[in-house]
Write a protein that holds these residues in place. Structure first.
Motif, PDB file in Angstrom:
ATOM      1  N   ARG A  21      28.282  48.063   9.671  1.00 54.93           N
ATOM      2  CA  ARG A  21      27.009  48.080  10.397  1.00 54.93           C
ATOM      3  C   ARG A  21      25.803  48.002   9.459  1.00 54.93           C
ATOM      4  NH1 ARG A  21      28.524  52.387  15.216  1.00 54.93           N
ATOM      5  NH2 ARG A  21      29.780  50.920  16.385  1.00 54.93           N
ATOM      6  N   VAL A  79      46.442  41.575  34.305  1.00 61.95           N
ATOM      7  CA  VAL A  79      45.123  41.725  33.670  1.00 61.95           C
ATOM      8  C   VAL A  79      44.403  40.371  33.648  1.00 61.95           C
ATOM      9  CG1 VAL A  79      43.887  42.226  31.522  1.00 61.95           C
ATOM     10  CG2 VAL A  79      45.809  43.667  32.210  1.00 61.95           C
ATOM     11  N   LEU A  90      36.244  46.395  33.984  1.00 60.50           N
ATOM     12  CA  LEU A  90      36.892  47.664  34.311  1.00 60.50           C
ATOM     13  C   LEU A  90      38.004  47.481  35.328  1.00 60.50           C
ATOM     14  CD1 LEU A  90      33.762  49.934  34.458  1.00 60.50           C
ATOM     15  CD2 LEU A  90      35.470  49.780  32.662  1.00 60.50           C
ATOM     16  N   ILE A  93      41.064  46.042  33.501  1.00 63.35           N
ATOM     17  CA  ILE A  93      41.730  47.040  32.653  1.00 63.35           C
ATOM     18  C   ILE A  93      42.465  48.073  33.513  1.00 63.35           C
ATOM     19  CG2 ILE A  93      41.346  48.885  30.970  1.00 63.35           C
ATOM     20  CD1 ILE A  93      39.006  47.284  29.865  1.00 63.35           C
ATOM     21  N   THR A  97      46.565  48.503  33.809  1.00 64.54           N
ATOM     22  CA  THR A  97      47.145  49.766  33.330  1.00 64.54           C
ATOM     23  C   THR A  97      47.947  50.448  34.436  1.00 64.54           C
ATOM     24  OG1 THR A  97      45.259  49.992  31.844  1.00 64.54           O
ATOM     25  CG2 THR A  97      46.606  51.942  32.176  1.00 64.54           C
ATOM     26  N   MET A 101      51.883  51.315  34.375  1.00 60.98           N
ATOM     27  CA  MET A 101      52.391  52.682  34.559  1.00 60.98           C
ATOM     28  C   MET A 101      53.415  52.725  35.693  1.00 60.98           C
ATOM     29  SD  MET A 101      48.872  54.855  33.932  1.00 60.98           S
ATOM     30  CE  MET A 101      49.573  56.502  34.037  1.00 60.98           C
ATOM     31  N   GLN A 105      57.365  53.623  35.035  1.00 59.13           N
ATOM     32  CA  GLN A 105      57.795  54.890  35.628  1.00 59.13           C
ATOM     33  C   GLN A 105      58.788  54.704  36.766  1.00 59.13           C
ATOM     34  OE1 GLN A 105      54.489  57.452  36.628  1.00 59.13           O
ATOM     35  NE2 GLN A 105      53.529  57.145  34.638  1.00 59.13           N
TER      36      GLN A 105
ATOM     37  N   GLY B  41      31.049  52.158  32.767  1.00 56.57           N
ATOM     38  CA  GLY B  41      32.132  51.725  31.898  1.00 56.57           C
ATOM     39  C   GLY B  41      32.529  52.762  30.867  1.00 56.57           C
ATOM     40  N   PHE B  44      34.383  55.864  32.250  1.00 60.39           N
ATOM     41  CA  PHE B  44      35.768  55.535  32.574  1.00 60.39           C
ATOM     42  C   PHE B  44      36.600  55.346  31.304  1.00 60.39           C
ATOM     43  CE2 PHE B  44      38.901  52.120  33.105  1.00 60.39           C
ATOM     44  CZ  PHE B  44      39.763  52.738  33.995  1.00 60.39           C
ATOM     45  N   LEU B  45      36.125  54.474  30.410  1.00 61.47           N
ATOM     46  CA  LEU B  45      36.886  54.204  29.182  1.00 61.47           C
ATOM     47  C   LEU B  45      36.920  55.428  28.268  1.00 61.47           C
ATOM     48  CD1 LEU B  45      36.090  50.564  28.009  1.00 61.47           C
ATOM     49  CD2 LEU B  45      38.282  51.509  28.737  1.00 61.47           C
ATOM     50  N   PHE B  71      31.960  56.090  16.901  1.00 61.25           N
ATOM     51  CA  PHE B  71      31.255  55.390  17.966  1.00 61.25           C
ATOM     52  C   PHE B  71      31.487  53.877  17.925  1.00 61.25           C
ATOM     53  CE2 PHE B  71      27.161  54.098  20.186  1.00 61.25           C
ATOM     54  CZ  PHE B  71      27.726  54.281  21.425  1.00 61.25           C
ATOM     55  N   ALA B  72      32.761  53.491  17.922  1.00 63.15           N
ATOM     56  CA  ALA B  72      33.148  52.092  18.076  1.00 63.15           C
ATOM     57  C   ALA B  72      34.427  52.136  18.896  1.00 63.15           C
ATOM     58  CB  ALA B  72      33.385  51.438  16.724  1.00 63.15           C
ATOM     59  N   THR B 180      51.723  60.587  32.883  1.00 65.10           N
ATOM     60  CA  THR B 180      50.841  59.663  32.166  1.00 65.10           C
ATOM     61  C   THR B 180      51.623  58.616  31.367  1.00 65.10           C
ATOM     62  OG1 THR B 180      50.728  61.256  30.376  1.00 65.10           O
ATOM     63  CG2 THR B 180      48.902  61.254  31.948  1.00 65.10           C
ATOM     64  N   LEU B 183      50.187  55.120  30.022  1.00 63.36           N
ATOM     65  CA  LEU B 183      48.722  55.111  29.967  1.00 63.36           C
ATOM     66  C   LEU B 183      48.219  54.396  28.718  1.00 63.36           C
ATOM     67  CD1 LEU B 183      46.118  56.251  31.382  1.00 63.36           C
ATOM     68  CD2 LEU B 183      46.219  58.091  29.716  1.00 63.36           C
ATOM     69  N   PHE B 185      48.880  51.721  27.724  1.00 61.40           N
ATOM     70  CA  PHE B 185      48.677  50.291  27.957  1.00 61.40           C
ATOM     71  C   PHE B 185      47.192  49.968  28.145  1.00 61.40           C
ATOM     72  CE2 PHE B 185      48.759  46.320  30.397  1.00 61.40           C
ATOM     73  CZ  PHE B 185      49.649  45.578  29.626  1.00 61.40           C
ATOM     74  N   VAL B 186      46.372  50.991  28.387  1.00 64.36           N
ATOM     75  CA  VAL B 186      44.938  50.769  28.580  1.00 64.36           C
ATOM     76  C   VAL B 186      44.337  50.043  27.369  1.00 64.36           C
ATOM     77  CG1 VAL B 186      44.151  52.987  27.625  1.00 64.36           C
ATOM     78  CG2 VAL B 186      42.795  51.843  29.341  1.00 64.36           C
ATOM     79  N   MET B 187      44.863  50.327  26.180  1.00 65.74           N
ATOM     80  CA  MET B 187      44.353  49.687  24.973  1.00 65.74           C
ATOM     81  C   MET B 187      44.732  48.205  24.953  1.00 65.74           C
ATOM     82  SD  MET B 187      44.788  50.979  21.113  1.00 65.74           S
ATOM     83  CE  MET B 187      45.938  50.005  20.182  1.00 65.74           C
ATOM     84  N   ALA B 189      45.410  46.380  27.575  1.00 65.81           N
ATOM     85  CA  ALA B 189      44.640  45.729  28.639  1.00 65.81           C
ATOM     86  C   ALA B 189      43.218  45.453  28.166  1.00 65.81           C
ATOM     87  CB  ALA B 189      44.635  46.607  29.889  1.00 65.81           C
ATOM     88  N   MET B 190      42.635  46.426  27.451  1.00 66.51           N
ATOM     89  CA  MET B 190      41.263  46.254  26.981  1.00 66.51           C
ATOM     90  C   MET B 190      41.156  45.076  26.017  1.00 66.51           C
ATOM     91  SD  MET B 190      38.842  49.033  25.080  1.00 66.51           S
ATOM     92  CE  MET B 190      39.675  48.923  23.519  1.00 66.51           C
ATOM     93  N   PHE B 191      42.090  44.982  25.090  1.00 64.74           N
ATOM     94  CA  PHE B 191      42.011  43.891  24.118  1.00 64.74           C
ATOM     95  C   PHE B 191      42.343  42.541  24.750  1.00 64.74           C
ATOM     96  CE2 PHE B 191      42.398  47.241  20.757  1.00 64.74           C
ATOM     97  CZ  PHE B 191      41.127  47.020  20.262  1.00 64.74           C
ATOM     98  N   VAL B 193      41.483  41.724  27.756  1.00 68.62           N
ATOM     99  CA  VAL B 193      40.230  41.355  28.417  1.00 68.62           C
ATOM    100  C   VAL B 193      39.196  40.857  27.398  1.00 68.62           C
ATOM    101  CG1 VAL B 193      38.240  42.276  29.662  1.00 68.62           C
ATOM    102  CG2 VAL B 193      40.538  42.839  30.414  1.00 68.62           C
TER     103      VAL B 193
END
Lengths: 108, 253
Positions: A21, A79, A90, A93, A97, A101, A105, B41, B44-45, B71-72, B180, B183, B185-187, B189-191, B193
């Motif tokens: 940064r 996705v 959102l 994602i 997810t 899950m 499961q 956002g 939630f994230l 903070f990234a 959970t 769960l 997989f959220v990472m 899914a994020m990448f 996207v």
């Protein structure tokens, strides 16, 4: 890892993040043009790095054992489909997810 | 000392303070609406990140500390994996540089805009995450609103949302009554996207495909634990080698 090793790892991540940064402000005076190679990397690096990160997330998936990567493949499909349809970050994602899950499961 | 001089001094100070408060209020009022989508956002994230850390076995002060200092967002998700693996600060450092390399280009774009911001400049650079950058880079700041304070409040609000989301997630994770598993997989899914967004924005997909291809090859060749650094070197090397043809093809605009 011990707590000290964990804190050191976090410290290294903070240092790396802050380096990315602050560096431009330290090395590029605002009144001079940015070198072409740096501008080029700025344009092409993000796409490649995001590709790397997708593979990084999937690094433990094995095609030849367990569930053969099917839950991952299906959920990534969900996705992508959600995202191309609604383009709501959102929603894509969360949908992917929840799908994953449920698959790991209840199905696999 | 003459009383009237003292009174006049107080009067000036009070006037300056009122003026300053007016500037701050105006900048805050202009900045806040711009951050509302990020509000949704980041809670939630951030919550998901906090819960993910919690179910990975970390007490709540880890996500709290990390949301304040790193903070990234994407890096913090990756950090969970790094913290669960073997102690390897060099890998953590190089991964951080590669994942956050895009900040270099945010910085380059902001060189001019952060000029003359005084001490605020430090926080503006410190908190320059993707979302704060996008808002501050694109927002049309109304006439009469202090630009420095506007960008300052955008950063501050965004970090506040992320901090509270992840801390709350870190605390609540232990009260969760549902399973959970999966769960994390959220990472992914994020990448996926973020990758898609970049794909839709790019006119040429050469570098995106190179990123996927080189990483996959290195994963097969070097194994789960050692493929990241070779993949990074490979990507940087190939992109450097094809700079000319890629730029001549107009792909790198």
């Amino acid at each position: 890892m011990t707590v000290a090793q964990r804190l050191l790892t976090i410290g290294v991540i903070v240092l790396g993040t802050m380096l990315t940064r602050f560096l431009p402000f330290l090395i590029f005076p605002a009144d001079k043009p940015t070198p072409g190679y740096v501008r080029y990397l700025g344009k092409v690096l993000p796409g490649a790095v995001f590709g790397l990160l997708v593979i990084y997330c999937l690094k433990n998936v094995s095609l030849f054992s367990g569930s053969h990567g099917l839950p991952e493949a299906i959920s990534i499909g969900v996705v992508a489909a959600l995202h191309l349809w609604k383009r709501q970050m959102l929603l894509s994602i969360a949908g992917g997810t929840v799908c994953y899950m449920l698959l790991v499961q209840l199905v696999f | 000392m003459d009383n009237s001089i003292v009174r006049a001094g107080y009067g000036r100070a009070a006037y300056r303070w009122r003026e300053k408060r007016g500037t701050l209020k105006k900048a805050f009022a202009a900045a806040f609406p711009n951050t509302i989508p990020i509000f949704a956002g980041f809670w939630f994230l951030g919550m998901t990140y906090g819960i993910y850390m919690n179910v990975s076995g970390f007490p709540f002060w880890y996500p709290m500390l990390m949301s304040l200092t790193i903070f990234a967002g994407s890096m913090e998700f990756v950090a969970v994996n790094l913290l669960l693996g073997a102690f390897d600060p060099l890998q953590a450092f190089t991964m951080t540089l590669m994942i956050n390399a895009r900040h270099l280009f945010y910085g380059i774009s902001m060189l001019d805009r952060y000029k003359g911001m005084g001490w605020k400049k430090f926080y503006l650079i410190f908190g320059m995450c993707d979302e704060s950058f996008s808002i501050n880079y694109t927002a049309e700041i109304p006439e009469g609103v202090d630009r420095g304070w506007f960008m300052f409040f955008v950063n501050l609000l965004n970090q506040f949302y992320w901090f509270f989301g992840s801390t709350l997630g870190g605390i609540c994770g232990s009260f969760l009554r549902f399973d959970t598993e999966g769960l994390d997989f959220v990472m992914t899914a994020m990448f996926v996207v973020i990758f898609l967004e970049q794909w839709l924005k790019d006119t040429s997909h050469v570098s995106a495909l190179l990123g996927l291809g080189i990483s996959l090859l290195c994963r097969i060749a070097f194994g789960v634990d050692d493929f990241i650094i070779p993949a990074m070197i490979g990507i940087l090397g190939v992109l450097t080698l094809i700079q000319k043809p890629l730029e001549e093809g107009g792909a790198a605009g």
